[in-house]
Design a protein around this motif. Sequence first.
Motif, PDB file in Angstrom:
ATOM      1  N   THR A 155       0.821  -1.211   0.000  1.00  0.00           N
ATOM      2  CA  THR A 155       0.000   0.000   0.000  1.00  0.00           C
ATOM      3  C   THR A 155       0.854   1.260   0.000  1.00  0.00           C
ATOM      4  OG1 THR A 155      -0.177   0.018   2.419  1.00  0.00           O
ATOM      5  CG2 THR A 155      -1.873  -1.179   1.195  1.00  0.00           C
ATOM      6  N   ALA A 156       1.920   1.264   0.818  1.00  0.00           N
ATOM      7  CA  ALA A 156       2.707   2.482   0.980  1.00  0.00           C
ATOM      8  C   ALA A 156       3.586   2.776  -0.229  1.00  0.00           C
ATOM      9  CB  ALA A 156       3.568   2.383   2.233  1.00  0.00           C
ATOM     10  N   ALA A 157       4.217   1.727  -0.772  1.00  0.00           N
ATOM     11  CA  ALA A 157       5.192   1.939  -1.846  1.00  0.00           C
ATOM     12  C   ALA A 157       4.655   1.556  -3.226  1.00  0.00           C
ATOM     13  CB  ALA A 157       6.465   1.141  -1.538  1.00  0.00           C
TER      14      ALA A 157
ATOM     15  N   LEU B 194      -2.795   5.262   8.714  1.00  0.00           N
ATOM     16  CA  LEU B 194      -4.150   5.644   9.121  1.00  0.00           C
ATOM     17  C   LEU B 194      -5.186   4.633   8.632  1.00  0.00           C
ATOM     18  CD1 LEU B 194      -3.925   9.488   8.440  1.00  0.00           C
ATOM     19  CD2 LEU B 194      -3.852   8.321  10.662  1.00  0.00           C
ATOM     20  N   LEU B 195      -4.960   4.103   7.430  1.00  0.00           N
ATOM     21  CA  LEU B 195      -5.862   3.078   6.898  1.00  0.00           C
ATOM     22  C   LEU B 195      -5.872   1.848   7.795  1.00  0.00           C
ATOM     23  CD1 LEU B 195      -7.604   1.695   4.696  1.00  0.00           C
ATOM     24  CD2 LEU B 195      -5.440   1.039   3.584  1.00  0.00           C
ATOM     25  N   PHE B 196      -4.681   1.373   8.169  1.00  0.00           N
ATOM     26  CA  PHE B 196      -4.615   0.167   8.997  1.00  0.00           C
ATOM     27  C   PHE B 196      -5.101   0.435  10.413  1.00  0.00           C
ATOM     28  CE2 PHE B 196      -1.335  -0.900   5.724  1.00  0.00           C
ATOM     29  CZ  PHE B 196      -2.026  -1.965   5.174  1.00  0.00           C
ATOM     30  N   ALA B 197      -4.966   1.675  10.884  1.00  0.00           N
ATOM     31  CA  ALA B 197      -5.520   2.035  12.190  1.00  0.00           C
ATOM     32  C   ALA B 197      -7.039   1.907  12.179  1.00  0.00           C
ATOM     33  CB  ALA B 197      -5.100   3.451  12.570  1.00  0.00           C
TER      34      ALA B 197
ATOM     35  N   ALA C 142     -11.344 -12.873  15.568  1.00  0.00           N
ATOM     36  CA  ALA C 142     -11.104 -11.453  15.808  1.00  0.00           C
ATOM     37  C   ALA C 142      -9.666 -11.211  16.243  1.00  0.00           C
ATOM     38  CB  ALA C 142     -12.077 -10.935  16.870  1.00  0.00           C
ATOM     39  N   PHE C 143      -9.161 -12.076  17.107  1.00  0.00           N
ATOM     40  CA  PHE C 143      -7.785 -11.923  17.594  1.00  0.00           C
ATOM     41  C   PHE C 143      -6.781 -11.994  16.454  1.00  0.00           C
ATOM     42  CE2 PHE C 143      -3.783 -13.974  18.697  1.00  0.00           C
ATOM     43  CZ  PHE C 143      -3.283 -13.099  19.657  1.00  0.00           C
ATOM     44  N   TRP C 144      -6.831 -13.049  15.645  1.00  0.00           N
ATOM     45  CA  TRP C 144      -5.830 -13.221  14.597  1.00  0.00           C
ATOM     46  C   TRP C 144      -6.004 -12.188  13.488  1.00  0.00           C
ATOM     47  CZ3 TRP C 144      -1.489 -15.373  15.477  1.00  0.00           C
ATOM     48  CH2 TRP C 144      -1.381 -16.434  16.373  1.00  0.00           C
ATOM     49  N   TRP C 145      -7.201 -11.759  13.232  1.00  0.00           N
ATOM     50  CA  TRP C 145      -7.452 -10.694  12.263  1.00  0.00           C
ATOM     51  C   TRP C 145      -6.714  -9.422  12.709  1.00  0.00           C
ATOM     52  CZ3 TRP C 145     -13.129  -9.346  10.437  1.00  0.00           C
ATOM     53  CH2 TRP C 145     -13.083  -8.301   9.517  1.00  0.00           C
ATOM     54  N   ALA C 146      -6.926  -9.053  13.964  1.00  0.00           N
ATOM     55  CA  ALA C 146      -6.253  -7.865  14.489  1.00  0.00           C
ATOM     56  C   ALA C 146      -4.747  -8.070  14.565  1.00  0.00           C
ATOM     57  CB  ALA C 146      -6.814  -7.532  15.872  1.00  0.00           C
ATOM     58  N   TYR C 147      -4.330  -9.277  14.905  1.00  0.00           N
ATOM     59  CA  TYR C 147      -2.900  -9.561  15.060  1.00  0.00           C
ATOM     60  C   TYR C 147      -2.155  -9.330  13.744  1.00  0.00           C
ATOM     61  CZ  TYR C 147       1.173 -11.832  17.170  1.00  0.00           C
ATOM     62  OH  TYR C 147       2.414 -12.083  17.697  1.00  0.00           O
ATOM     63  N   VAL C 148      -2.738  -9.778  12.645  1.00  0.00           N
ATOM     64  CA  VAL C 148      -2.114  -9.564  11.337  1.00  0.00           C
ATOM     65  C   VAL C 148      -1.995  -8.077  11.039  1.00  0.00           C
ATOM     66  CG1 VAL C 148      -2.412  -9.851   8.852  1.00  0.00           C
ATOM     67  CG2 VAL C 148      -2.811 -11.787  10.371  1.00  0.00           C
ATOM     68  N   LEU C 149      -3.021  -7.300  11.372  1.00  0.00           N
ATOM     69  CA  LEU C 149      -3.039  -5.877  11.042  1.00  0.00           C
ATOM     70  C   LEU C 149      -2.092  -5.054  11.899  1.00  0.00           C
ATOM     71  CD1 LEU C 149      -6.855  -5.324  10.419  1.00  0.00           C
ATOM     72  CD2 LEU C 149      -5.027  -5.316   8.711  1.00  0.00           C
TER      73      LEU C 149
ATOM     74  N   ARG D 173       0.923  -5.565  12.290  1.00  0.00           N
ATOM     75  CA  ARG D 173       2.214  -5.465  11.603  1.00  0.00           C
ATOM     76  C   ARG D 173       2.273  -4.274  10.641  1.00  0.00           C
ATOM     77  NH1 ARG D 173       6.189  -4.221  10.277  1.00  0.00           N
ATOM     78  NH2 ARG D 173       8.057  -5.333   9.629  1.00  0.00           N
ATOM     79  N   PRO D 174       1.382  -4.172   9.660  1.00  0.00           N
ATOM     80  CA  PRO D 174       1.467  -2.996   8.792  1.00  0.00           C
ATOM     81  C   PRO D 174       1.152  -1.696   9.517  1.00  0.00           C
ATOM     82  CG  PRO D 174      -0.499  -4.276   8.274  1.00  0.00           C
ATOM     83  CD  PRO D 174       0.330  -5.112   9.207  1.00  0.00           C
ATOM     84  N   LEU D 175       0.319  -1.755  10.569  1.00  0.00           N
ATOM     85  CA  LEU D 175       0.002  -0.552  11.333  1.00  0.00           C
ATOM     86  C   LEU D 175       1.262   0.045  11.960  1.00  0.00           C
ATOM     87  CD1 LEU D 175      -1.913   1.448  12.766  1.00  0.00           C
ATOM     88  CD2 LEU D 175      -2.221  -0.293  14.553  1.00  0.00           C
ATOM     89  N   GLY D 176       1.971  -0.750  12.741  1.00  0.00           N
ATOM     90  CA  GLY D 176       3.173  -0.255  13.405  1.00  0.00           C
ATOM     91  C   GLY D 176       4.277   0.079  12.422  1.00  0.00           C
ATOM     92  N   ALA D 177       4.433  -0.747  11.392  1.00  0.00           N
ATOM     93  CA  ALA D 177       5.514  -0.549  10.430  1.00  0.00           C
ATOM     94  C   ALA D 177       5.330   0.727   9.627  1.00  0.00           C
ATOM     95  CB  ALA D 177       5.600  -1.749   9.494  1.00  0.00           C
ATOM     96  N   CYS D 178       4.106   1.020   9.211  1.00  0.00           N
ATOM     97  CA  CYS D 178       3.861   2.216   8.402  1.00  0.00           C
ATOM     98  C   CYS D 178       4.156   3.492   9.191  1.00  0.00           C
ATOM     99  CB  CYS D 178       2.423   2.232   7.896  1.00  0.00           C
ATOM    100  SG  CYS D 178       2.104   1.071   6.540  1.00  0.00           S
TER     101      CYS D 178
END
Length: 265
Positions: free
Chosen positions: A167-169, A180-183, A203-210, A212-217
């Motif tokens: 998404t970012a690059a 902001l999108l992943f937030a 719900a847990f694993w769905w959020a867990y995957v997200l 990663r891109p949230l913090g990294a971005c």
Amino acid sequence: MSSTTTTASPLRSDGSSGRTWSKVPQVTAAFWVVKVLTTGMGETTSDFFAHTLGPVPAVVGAAVVLAATLFVQARADRYRPVVYWAAVVMVSVFGTMAADVAHVALGVPYAVSAPAFALALAAIFALWRRTEGTLAVDTVRGGRREVYYWAAVMATFALGTAVGDLTAATLGWGYLPSGLLFAALIAVPALGHRVLRLPPVLAFWWAYVLTRPLGACFADWAGVSHQRGGLDLGTGPVSLVLAVVIAVAVGRLAVQAGRDARRTA
């Protein structure tokens, strides 16, 4: 958001004559905060060492440290905050490198690697579910379930890295808009669990995957140059600040874990 419908407790019964301790933390607000911090640190630390040492030495060094932290985690008799979160940080660093190496060194587009990592994660979940009957993390007390757990964690980091960079690059949305999108997206499983009765494990694993891109971005946005849409603080300084914040947070969790252990002893 919890991965189970029951109240989490550090001490679990495994159905045998004895009792065993959970080897993962309770899923609380503190868990999610530290998890997001580790994803950001993994992203900037991976970039810092890849540029400072070179890709090959950085990957080899990260693999060695990761193996050491996972060995110590496997040998632990229960959840030890310092040991557990050290392993998560190294999974974050190495998972980032795995996705980046596939893109930079092997020329695999993020549009290809992201679905590939998603399929790998789905395969791990399918095997874990078929052999163990549940993906609930509060049942992880060592042995085969712990192997599945860390394999899934590694896959989520690689998947999240590929999706965030896609998404970012690749799509050109930039790091801050992507963050902001992943937030916004990470709120979906939380609301789904509370409002629509979404299964807690899903719900847990769905959020867990997200996470990663949230913090990294956001970490990339802070570290990269102005030309790339960032604040140009540098990946090294950002990594150092995140490491200090994580150390303080994990230290507090360790103190609390010690108090809980004394109360249940």
